[in-house]
Write a protein that holds these residues in place. Structure first.
Motif, PDB file in Angstrom:
ATOM      1  N   ALA A 240       0.869  -1.144  -0.055  1.00 59.57           N
ATOM      2  CA  ALA A 240       0.110  -0.093  -0.146  1.00 59.57           C
ATOM      3  C   ALA A 240       0.936   1.350  -0.006  1.00 59.57           C
ATOM      4  O   ALA A 240       0.291   2.350  -0.294  1.00 59.57           O
ATOM      5  CB  ALA A 240      -1.047  -0.013   1.270  1.00 59.57           C
ATOM      6  N   VAL A 246      -1.033   7.334   0.131  1.00 56.35           N
ATOM      7  CA  VAL A 246      -0.646   6.881   1.256  1.00 56.35           C
ATOM      8  C   VAL A 246       0.350   7.228   2.039  1.00 56.35           C
ATOM      9  O   VAL A 246       0.445   7.531   3.193  1.00 56.35           O
ATOM     10  CB  VAL A 246      -0.703   5.376   1.103  1.00 56.35           C
ATOM     11  CG1 VAL A 246      -0.328   4.366   2.459  1.00 56.35           C
ATOM     12  CG2 VAL A 246      -2.007   4.667   0.567  1.00 56.35           C
ATOM     13  N   ILE A 356      -8.558   6.443   2.035  1.00 56.22           N
ATOM     14  CA  ILE A 356      -7.823   5.063   1.681  1.00 56.22           C
ATOM     15  C   ILE A 356      -8.923   4.280   0.724  1.00 56.22           C
ATOM     16  O   ILE A 356      -8.473   3.602  -0.022  1.00 56.22           O
ATOM     17  CB  ILE A 356      -7.743   4.394   3.158  1.00 56.22           C
ATOM     18  CG1 ILE A 356      -6.508   5.083   3.827  1.00 56.22           C
ATOM     19  CG2 ILE A 356      -6.906   3.124   2.729  1.00 56.22           C
ATOM     20  CD1 ILE A 356      -5.169   5.009   3.173  1.00 56.22           C
ATOM     21  N   VAL A 360      -6.505   2.979  -2.601  1.00 60.44           N
ATOM     22  CA  VAL A 360      -5.959   1.716  -2.357  1.00 60.44           C
ATOM     23  C   VAL A 360      -6.919   0.485  -2.850  1.00 60.44           C
ATOM     24  O   VAL A 360      -8.097   0.415  -2.361  1.00 60.44           O
ATOM     25  CB  VAL A 360      -5.302   1.715  -0.744  1.00 60.44           C
ATOM     26  CG1 VAL A 360      -4.751   0.262  -0.661  1.00 60.44           C
ATOM     27  CG2 VAL A 360      -4.573   2.726  -0.462  1.00 60.44           C
ATOM     28  N   ARG A 365      -5.673  -2.930   1.916  1.00 56.27           N
ATOM     29  CA  ARG A 365      -6.440  -2.036   2.639  1.00 56.27           C
ATOM     30  C   ARG A 365      -6.124  -2.193   3.996  1.00 56.27           C
ATOM     31  O   ARG A 365      -5.835  -1.202   4.697  1.00 56.27           O
ATOM     32  CB  ARG A 365      -7.977  -1.954   2.356  1.00 56.27           C
ATOM     33  CG  ARG A 365      -8.453  -1.065   1.174  1.00 56.27           C
ATOM     34  CD  ARG A 365      -9.799  -0.903   0.918  1.00 56.27           C
ATOM     35  NE  ARG A 365     -10.277  -0.728  -0.297  1.00 56.27           N
ATOM     36  CZ  ARG A 365     -11.210  -0.920  -1.118  1.00 56.27           C
ATOM     37  NH1 ARG A 365     -12.115  -1.693  -0.453  1.00 56.27           N
ATOM     38  NH2 ARG A 365     -11.548  -0.412  -2.211  1.00 56.27           N
ATOM     39  N   ALA A 368      -2.927  -0.674   4.353  1.00 56.26           N
ATOM     40  CA  ALA A 368      -2.904   0.762   4.340  1.00 56.26           C
ATOM     41  C   ALA A 368      -3.483   1.472   5.617  1.00 56.26           C
ATOM     42  O   ALA A 368      -2.916   2.485   6.058  1.00 56.26           O
ATOM     43  CB  ALA A 368      -3.688   1.236   3.135  1.00 56.26           C
TER      44      ALA A 368
END
Length: 443
Positions: A240, A246, A356, A360, A365, A368
């Motif tokens: 991520a 991010v 997010i 992503v 996720r 992330a």
């Protein structure tokens, strides 16, 4: 840019789906099975740092030493949290969580015993590393479960922003009761009671949470090649952190961590200075209550501006509110200003987590989310260290400079790199969470 998106597909003519709200969210099948145990297992993030600070300060007599030990724990958590998230994405949450909570309970026990025995600082460091590394990333795991459950249908997907707000409220409610509980146990029962309670809650809550397999996102490592070609786990094998947005959010969340860490140490030192140690829990509880109230409000508002703009606005307010902490010398005024600081944290947190989902791929996720929570932990660790040293040398007021510096630097970064928070164009609906046809501003 303003997009008008029709989210009423499938609704009868002339009607609109009910507006997304907390009640509708909590009626999602299976939600309570992971929410309740997940709440107990989140306590490390709220109780661990303050528990270490109070215990080590009691045994060593130094806020600086206490801050350094807490910082080692925080840095360890920040470094290992994304790896734990990546493993959870690939192999499943249960496979990572069960050994993690067992290791955490053992590490907290070792750290507590060493501190009470008057062990040297280096020995506390050795115990602090696995303590931080094994902190269960339940918050990101819950968020990943929401994304998996709600993302399974377009109708439920409207609830994703509400889920992000609800999770922020849950985090902040944890920060309302966690530090207060830890402080009350450490000052009223035994200096080690806060850490012991943290370990017990983590172990029990973590094992119960891991047992809920029905809502666990499908491990990316077990998906078929066909599903990958269809895009079901596209990006699951990619970090991520390779997503520019991010990386920006990770840096920005360092500033939020500086507020949590700086407030914990500085409020503790302030309460000691005025001869009322019990005021620490009250002051921090007021600060966290402001955060929770703002989170509730954010989830109830049908926003017409995008999360990127909300993040910038929230961060600007947070920096402004933190700028006055160092000059306050009375409990009522400090409580009021702490409440104001708390009110601005929730909008920044919720907006960051909301970003997010479009930035992503689904298969990355959890990782992330753990980068963001890890950044908060890292910022908290640095702030605990700096505020502890400043409080030892110059008093509690000097420690309050740390949140100001941390948020100001993060705000500058956010404004300079805000363009990287715009997701790449795709065919996805940009106005999830809005239950009717309205002009929706997107960044």
């Amino acid at each position: 840019m303003v997009n008008t998106v029709d989210t009423t597909a499938g609704a009868p003519e002339g009607t609109a789906p009910p507006r997304p709200g907390y009640g509708q969210l909590l009626r999602t099948p299976g939600a309570w099975t992971f929410l309740l145990p997940g709440f107990a297992a989140r306590q490390p993030f709220a109780m661990l740092t303050i528990g270490i600070v109070l215990l080590v300060q009691h045994t060593s007599g130094s806020y600086g030493s206490a801050g350094i030990v807490a910082a080692v724990t925080g840095v360890s958590m920040a470094l290992f949290a994304p790896q734990n998230g990546k493993l959870a994405d690939r192999f499943g949450q249960r496979a990572v969580l069960v050994p993690g909570v067992l290791l955490h309970a053992a590490s907290v026990t070792a750290l507590t015993v060493l501190a009470l025995a008057g062990a040297p600082l280096w020995a506390l460091f050795l115990a602090a590393v696995p303590t931080g590394a094994s902190v269960p990333q339940v918050g990101p795991m819950v968020r990943a479960r929401w994304a998996a459950v709600l993302g399974s249908s377009d109708e439920r997907a409207r609830l994703l922003p509400t889920a992000a707000a609800f999770e922020s409220v849950t985090d902040e409610f944890t920060f309302v009761i966690g530090p207060v509980l830890a402080t009350a146990l450490c000052t009223g029962v035994h200096p080690a009671a806060g850490l012991i309670a943290e370990g017990v809650l983590t172990l029990a809550g973590g094992l119960l949470f891991a047992a809920q397999r029905g809502t666990q996102p499908k491990p990316a490592g077990r998906r078929t090649a066909g599903s990958e070609r269809a895009g079901g786990s596209a990006g699951a094998r990619v970090s991520a952190l390779s997503v520019p947005g991010v990386r920006v959010l990770a840096v920005v969340f360092l500033g939020i961590g500086s507020v949590f860490g700086g407030m914990q140490v500085s409020l503790t030192a302030f309460a000691e200075e005025i001869g009322n140690p019990g005021a620490n829990g009250l002051l921090y509880g007021v600060f966290a209550a402001g955060n929770m109230l703002a989170g509730i409000a954010c989830g109830a508002v049908a926003w017409k501006i995008g999360p990127r703009r909300r993040l910038i606005a929230g961060y600007a307010g947070l920096t402004l509110a933190a700028s006055g902490l160092w000059a306050v010398d009375s409990v009522p005024v400090l409580a009021g200003l702490g409440l104001l600081v708390g009110l601005f944290i929730a909008p920044a947190l919720i907006s960051g987590y909301t970003l997010i989902e479009p930035l992503v791929p689904a298969g990355a996720r959890t990782e992330a989310f753990t980068w963001l929570t890890g950044s908060v932990a890292l910022g908290q660790a640095g702030a605990v260290t700096a505020a502890g040293q400043l409080a030892d040398a110059h008093g509690a007021s000097a420690g309050f400079v740390v949140p100001l510096v941390g948020t100001a630097l993060a705000l500058i970064t956010l404004v300079a790199l805000r363009s990287r928070l715009t997701p790449k164009a795709s065919g996805r609906v940009a106005a999830r969470g809005m239950g009717h046809r309205v002009p929706v501003a997107v960044d």
